[in-house]
Design a protein around this motif. Sequence first.
Motif, PDB file in Angstrom:
ATOM      1  N   ALA A  43       0.818  -1.214   0.000  1.00 53.14           N
ATOM      2  CA  ALA A  43       0.000   0.000   0.000  1.00 53.14           C
ATOM      3  C   ALA A  43       0.850   1.262   0.000  1.00 53.14           C
ATOM      4  N   GLY A  44       0.347   2.275  -0.679  1.00 63.18           N
ATOM      5  CA  GLY A  44       0.979   3.584  -0.686  1.00 63.18           C
ATOM      6  C   GLY A  44       0.292   4.518   0.295  1.00 63.18           C
ATOM      7  N   LEU A  45       1.075   5.163   1.159  1.00 60.88           N
ATOM      8  CA  LEU A  45       0.526   6.067   2.174  1.00 60.88           C
ATOM      9  C   LEU A  45       0.467   7.513   1.704  1.00 60.88           C
ATOM     10  N   GLY A  46       0.795   7.757   0.442  1.00 62.31           N
ATOM     11  CA  GLY A  46       0.773   9.119  -0.056  1.00 62.31           C
ATOM     12  C   GLY A  46       2.011   9.892   0.350  1.00 62.31           C
ATOM     13  N   PRO A  47       2.074  11.178   0.003  1.00 68.39           N
ATOM     14  CA  PRO A  47       3.301  11.958   0.202  1.00 68.39           C
ATOM     15  C   PRO A  47       3.549  12.445   1.615  1.00 68.39           C
ATOM     16  N   GLY A  48       2.568  12.403   2.489  1.00 67.83           N
ATOM     17  CA  GLY A  48       2.797  12.854   3.856  1.00 67.83           C
ATOM     18  C   GLY A  48       1.549  13.240   4.618  1.00 67.83           C
ATOM     19  N   SER A  49       0.605  13.886   3.961  1.00 62.17           N
ATOM     20  CA  SER A  49      -0.628  14.296   4.622  1.00 62.17           C
ATOM     21  C   SER A  49      -1.568  13.104   4.799  1.00 62.17           C
ATOM     22  N   ASP A  50      -2.154  12.986   5.983  1.00 57.44           N
ATOM     23  CA  ASP A  50      -3.123  11.911   6.215  1.00 57.44           C
ATOM     24  C   ASP A  50      -4.327  12.037   5.288  1.00 57.44           C
ATOM     25  N   ALA A  51      -4.639  13.256   4.864  1.00 54.69           N
ATOM     26  CA  ALA A  51      -5.771  13.462   3.971  1.00 54.69           C
ATOM     27  C   ALA A  51      -5.550  12.829   2.609  1.00 54.69           C
ATOM     28  N   ALA A  61      10.177  21.269  -4.652  1.00 51.23           N
ATOM     29  CA  ALA A  61       9.022  21.116  -3.762  1.00 51.23           C
ATOM     30  C   ALA A  61       9.457  20.268  -2.572  1.00 51.23           C
ATOM     31  N   ARG A  62       9.619  20.906  -1.426  1.00 51.18           N
ATOM     32  CA  ARG A  62      10.115  20.197  -0.247  1.00 51.18           C
ATOM     33  C   ARG A  62       8.982  19.895   0.724  1.00 51.18           C
ATOM     34  N   ALA A  63       8.996  18.661   1.267  1.00 48.78           N
ATOM     35  CA  ALA A  63       8.017  18.238   2.282  1.00 48.78           C
ATOM     36  C   ALA A  63       6.593  18.492   1.811  1.00 48.78           C
ATOM     37  N   VAL A  64       6.339  18.148   0.563  1.00 47.75           N
ATOM     38  CA  VAL A  64       5.043  18.454  -0.033  1.00 47.75           C
ATOM     39  C   VAL A  64       3.908  17.784   0.734  1.00 47.75           C
ATOM     40  N   ASP A 108      17.172  18.358  -1.094  1.00 48.13           N
ATOM     41  CA  ASP A 108      17.623  17.310  -0.198  1.00 48.13           C
ATOM     42  C   ASP A 108      16.717  16.106  -0.429  1.00 48.13           C
ATOM     43  N   MET A 109      16.792  15.111   0.457  1.00 53.05           N
ATOM     44  CA  MET A 109      16.028  13.884   0.238  1.00 53.05           C
ATOM     45  C   MET A 109      14.529  14.065   0.475  1.00 53.05           C
ATOM     46  N   ARG A 110      14.114  15.198   1.028  1.00 51.32           N
ATOM     47  CA  ARG A 110      12.683  15.473   1.190  1.00 51.32           C
ATOM     48  C   ARG A 110      12.153  16.353   0.068  1.00 51.32           C
ATOM     49  N   THR A 111      12.980  16.574  -0.943  1.00 53.28           N
ATOM     50  CA  THR A 111      12.620  17.480  -2.023  1.00 53.28           C
ATOM     51  C   THR A 111      12.294  16.719  -3.294  1.00 53.28           C
TER      52      THR A 111
END
Length: 248
Positions: free
Chosen positions: A8-16, A195-198, A219-222
């Motif tokens: 499963a993919g949890l998406g880029p970071g936002s729970d939404a 785009a960092r920490a999108v 960086d690695m979050r970009t």
Amino acid sequence: MTGWVVIAGLGPGSDAMVTPEVRGALAQATDIVGYIPYVARVAPREGLTLHASDNRVEIDRSRHALAMAAAGKRVVVVSSGDPGVFAMASAVFEALEAGPEHWRALEIRVLPGITAMLAAAAAAGAPLGHDFCTINLSDNLKPWALIEKRLRLAAEADFAMAFYNPRSKSRPEGFARALEVLREACGDARPVLFARAVSTPDQALRIVPLTEATPEMADMRTMVIVGSSTTRIIDTPRGPILYTPRSV
């Protein structure tokens, strides 16, 4: 076999941005397997065991998931973004192909997620609105010469380009070389999105001409998206909109 594996993919970071389908699989799981920061995004609950492991052990992690499913567990292997984009789906199938024959009878499903690439593009506008390609700039699993070849060919074909894993502390020189290759191959000042920490509270977008892009901007979050020769910027009171027209 009563056990199963869901990748499963949890998406880029936002729970939404976690899909309802993925939420449903997490609710049914007995075990969660994945890289430490991704497993940390899954809320603990009674009856759920979290198996977090370090980076670069994807095949071991996959074998563990398949073995638990073969023993009757309901296992969700988590990735950020989409599991089929530079993530765990390929690793699980590689382990399946090389593993014992009885693993092939398991129910295995891949549930898509919103990638960092798509989330970053949407946050900036529509830079991937026409033909584009995606390249992982990490040379952990492939030689740098192959990365450079693909960069040059993508520039020659005039694709917009989305780059994963652009610059880490252990290999900061790679992204610097990538920018040199692009400047040589493109020969223009097309826009580059950093785009960092999108999708997180730390999200930061920056658009600069290719001629002014520097390695320290990533960086690695970009997520880095390089436009094609037709990519445009619309200046608005709310900030710039980056887009690539659908026609040439």
